[in-house]
Design an enzyme around this catalytic site. Structure first.
Site, mmCIF file in Angstrom:
data_model
loop_
_atom_site.group_PDB
_atom_site.id
_atom_site.type_symbol
_atom_site.label_atom_id
_atom_site.label_comp_id
_atom_site.label_asym_id
_atom_site.label_seq_id
_atom_site.Cartn_x
_atom_site.Cartn_y
_atom_site.Cartn_z
ATOM 1 N N GLY A 45 0.786 -1.226 0.000
ATOM 2 C CA GLY A 45 0.000 0.000 0.000
ATOM 3 C C GLY A 45 0.824 1.285 0.000
ATOM 4 O O GLY A 45 1.788 1.405 0.745
ATOM 5 N N ASN A 68 -0.123 -9.559 11.687
ATOM 6 C CA ASN A 68 0.837 -8.491 11.389
ATOM 7 C C ASN A 68 0.263 -7.140 11.761
ATOM 8 O O ASN A 68 -0.944 -6.910 11.718
ATOM 9 C CB ASN A 68 1.262 -8.522 9.915
ATOM 10 C CG ASN A 68 0.345 -7.696 9.039
ATOM 11 O OD1 ASN A 68 0.495 -6.484 8.916
ATOM 12 N ND2 ASN A 68 -0.642 -8.361 8.436
ATOM 13 N N ALA A 69 1.199 -6.260 12.133
ATOM 14 C CA ALA A 69 0.845 -4.861 12.377
ATOM 15 C C ALA A 69 1.990 -4.016 11.816
ATOM 16 O O ALA A 69 2.743 -3.393 12.556
ATOM 17 C CB ALA A 69 0.649 -4.598 13.863
ATOM 18 N N ILE A 70 2.134 -4.071 10.495
ATOM 19 C CA ILE A 70 3.225 -3.343 9.837
ATOM 20 C C ILE A 70 2.987 -1.837 9.942
ATOM 21 O O ILE A 70 3.932 -1.058 10.070
ATOM 22 C CB ILE A 70 3.342 -3.757 8.340
ATOM 23 C CG1 ILE A 70 3.474 -5.282 8.186
ATOM 24 C CG2 ILE A 70 4.507 -3.025 7.659
ATOM 25 C CD1 ILE A 70 4.686 -5.913 8.813
ATOM 26 N N GLY A 71 1.698 -1.456 9.898
ATOM 27 C CA GLY A 71 1.386 -0.033 10.011
ATOM 28 C C GLY A 71 1.556 0.720 8.706
ATOM 29 O O GLY A 71 1.889 1.911 8.701
ATOM 30 N N LEU A 72 1.328 -0.002 7.603
ATOM 31 C CA LEU A 72 1.331 0.618 6.273
ATOM 32 C C LEU A 72 2.597 1.418 5.980
ATOM 33 O O LEU A 72 2.541 2.512 5.414
ATOM 34 C CB LEU A 72 0.069 1.466 6.077
ATOM 35 C CG LEU A 72 -1.193 0.622 5.902
ATOM 36 C CD1 LEU A 72 -2.447 1.472 5.919
ATOM 37 C CD2 LEU A 72 -1.135 -0.198 4.607
ATOM 38 N N CYS A 129 -7.809 -1.519 6.167
ATOM 39 C CA CYS A 129 -6.682 -1.849 7.013
ATOM 40 C C CYS A 129 -7.025 -1.658 8.484
ATOM 41 O O CYS A 129 -7.423 -0.569 8.893
ATOM 42 C CB CYS A 129 -5.479 -0.994 6.665
ATOM 43 S SG CYS A 129 -4.109 -1.396 7.736
ATOM 44 N N ASN A 191 -9.394 -8.558 3.105
ATOM 45 C CA ASN A 191 -8.236 -8.111 3.880
ATOM 46 C C ASN A 191 -8.140 -8.941 5.172
ATOM 47 O O ASN A 191 -8.889 -9.892 5.351
ATOM 48 C CB ASN A 191 -8.379 -6.615 4.195
ATOM 49 C CG ASN A 191 -7.032 -5.921 4.216
ATOM 50 O OD1 ASN A 191 -6.086 -6.440 4.802
ATOM 51 N ND2 ASN A 191 -6.940 -4.757 3.601
ATOM 52 N N GLY A 243 -5.496 -17.072 2.775
ATOM 53 C CA GLY A 243 -4.997 -18.410 3.089
ATOM 54 C C GLY A 243 -4.728 -19.314 1.907
ATOM 55 O O GLY A 243 -4.575 -20.519 2.094
HETATM 56 C C1 FMN Z 1 2.504 -8.477 6.234
HETATM 57 C C2 FMN Z 1 1.249 -8.122 5.503
HETATM 58 C C3 FMN Z 1 1.100 -6.834 4.975
HETATM 59 C C4 FMN Z 1 -0.074 -6.478 4.285
HETATM 60 N N1 FMN Z 1 -0.182 -5.219 3.752
HETATM 61 C C5 FMN Z 1 -1.301 -4.889 3.041
HETATM 62 C C6 FMN Z 1 -1.422 -3.602 2.426
HETATM 63 O O1 FMN Z 1 -0.509 -2.768 2.447
HETATM 64 N N2 FMN Z 1 -2.590 -3.308 1.783
HETATM 65 C C7 FMN Z 1 -3.623 -4.217 1.690
HETATM 66 O O2 FMN Z 1 -4.662 -3.897 1.098
HETATM 67 N N3 FMN Z 1 -3.519 -5.446 2.245
HETATM 68 C C8 FMN Z 1 -2.395 -5.800 2.904
HETATM 69 N N4 FMN Z 1 -2.286 -7.063 3.449
HETATM 70 C C9 FMN Z 1 -3.395 -8.036 3.307
HETATM 71 C C10 FMN Z 1 -3.131 -9.016 2.145
HETATM 72 O O3 FMN Z 1 -3.024 -8.341 0.920
HETATM 73 C C11 FMN Z 1 -4.264 -10.075 2.049
HETATM 74 O O4 FMN Z 1 -5.486 -9.435 1.849
HETATM 75 C C12 FMN Z 1 -4.344 -10.934 3.303
HETATM 76 O O5 FMN Z 1 -3.047 -11.232 3.752
HETATM 77 C C13 FMN Z 1 -5.133 -12.231 3.093
HETATM 78 O O6 FMN Z 1 -4.457 -13.129 2.239
HETATM 79 P P1 FMN Z 1 -3.475 -14.318 2.810
HETATM 80 O O7 FMN Z 1 -4.234 -14.998 3.903
HETATM 81 O O8 FMN Z 1 -3.206 -15.184 1.612
HETATM 82 O O9 FMN Z 1 -2.260 -13.646 3.322
HETATM 83 C C14 FMN Z 1 -1.124 -7.436 4.136
HETATM 84 C C15 FMN Z 1 -0.948 -8.728 4.673
HETATM 85 C C16 FMN Z 1 0.213 -9.088 5.336
HETATM 86 C C17 FMN Z 1 0.348 -10.492 5.858
#
Ligand code: FMN
Length: 304
Positions: A45, A68-72, A129, A191, A243
């Site tokens: 993002g 996670n809590a990267i904080g964008l 988010c 998300n 997942g």
């Molecule tokens: C470390 C991390 C960072 C993420 N950062 C964003 C982000 O910047 N913007 C966003 O829309 N989703 C973000 N997501 C969500 C993912 O794009 C996705 O929607 C979510 O992880 C579900 O898919 P998964 O279970 O296959 O990981 C993030 C997920 C993770 C694990």
């Protein structure tokens, strides 16, 4: 066999992309897999200005998942264009830029800037988010605000718009309809889910931010249900995620109604996952005599 699909006017050679935030800006994975075999690269993002993100620890493993809590964290529009766009624009596959803002105007301004850049495949609006205090969740969990954000971005750009839905709602249908009616070309579902983990010896939260977003295999069945619900509510394409770690997972999302899918958390432990999913979808099509991947979409046998 035809694996191609369309998201608005964006054509993809296959329905498998990588999820925002789990694939950096593409360049970090370039040595680990052939990016040009993906359906699309979706980047972390971006908002108008650089963001430092949250203090560490920012990730914690839980049973079958990750919080996670990267904080964008991000470089802002200018930083992204300077540092990452020269690499991404040379790829043969489209780049989808995930964008966010703290006001409706900021979303629109970021959309305008990327529209002017030229060569971007699509914009994905992160309205969901759960990790930051301002912006984010309130857009995705307030139907009126959601419609405003999508409409403002629609005005600002001709690029295909994907609205990334928040799972944090009682029913996704009204939100899906609001995004579609405001001009979104597609929905991304879903998300991360709000979550928390505690170290019982220190009694401290495992994340410095206390809470974060849960992703990975543990959310798959609830994400499939959300895709199914959204597909009942709107006609625009849905990009399913949550997942996915195999072709079988991806096909399940497509049968629930997703036109395309994204691999997220799995990229961290197996960077080749998206390519394995593409190969597995091909095998499934061969086995079942399917000529086009579209023949899988929405085919779950449910009597209505
Ligand atoms: C470390 C991390 C960072 C993420 N950062 C964003 C982000 O910047 N913007 C966003 O829309 N989703 C973000 N997501 C969500 C993912 O794009 C996705 O929607 C979510 O992880 C579900 O898919 P998964 O279970 O296959 O990981 C993030 C997920 C993770 C694990």
């Amino acid at each position: 066999m035809n694996l191609s699909i369309k998201i608005g006017k964006l054509r993809m050679q296959n329905p498998v992309m990588v999820a925002s935030g789990t694939f950096g800006y593409g360049v970090e994975y370039a040595q680990l897999l052939d990016l040009n075999q993906l359906g699309a690269v979706v980047v972390k993002g971006i908002c108008l200005n650089p963001v430092r993100g949250n203090p560490t620890p920012r990730t914690v493993e839980v049973a079958s998942g990750l919080i996670n809590a990267i904080g964008l964290q991000g470089p802002g529009v200018d930083g992204f264009i300077k540092k990452y766009w020269p690499f991404l624009k040379r790829l043969k596959v489209p780049t989808i830029i995930n964008i966010w803002g703290t006001t409706v105007e900021e979303y629109a301004e970021v959309a305008r800037r990327f529209d002017a850049l030229g060569g971007v495949g699509a914009l994905e609006l992160n309205v969901s988010c759960p990790n930051i205090k301002e912006g984010g969740s309130q857009f995705g969990t307030d139907v009126k605000l959601l419609a405003q954000v999508v409409a403002a971005c629609r005005k600002a750009t001709q690029l295909p718009l994907i609205t990334k839905m928040s799972p944090n709602v009682v029913s996704i249908a009204p939100y899906a309809r609001a995004a579609a009616d405001a001009g979104s070309d597609a929905l991304a579902v879903t998300n991360s889910y709000p979550a928390m983990a505690i170290d019982i010896e220190t009694r401290k939260p495992k994340l410095a931010n206390v809470t974060g977003g849960l992703t990975g295999p543990c959310i798959k069945p609830i994400a499939i249900k959300l895709v199914w619900d959204a597909a009942q509510a709107v006609k625009i394409p849905i990009i399913g995620m949550g997942g996915i770690q195999s072709a079988a997972d991806a096909i399940e999302f497509m049968m629930a109604g997703a036109t395309a899918v994204a691999v997220g958390t799995a990229n961290f432990y197996e960077p080749q996952t998206a390519l394995q999913v593409i190969a597995g979808i091909r095998e499934f099509m061969e086995k079942h005599g399917l000529k086009a991947v579209k023949e899988i979409i929405g085919t779950v046998a449910v009597k209505k």
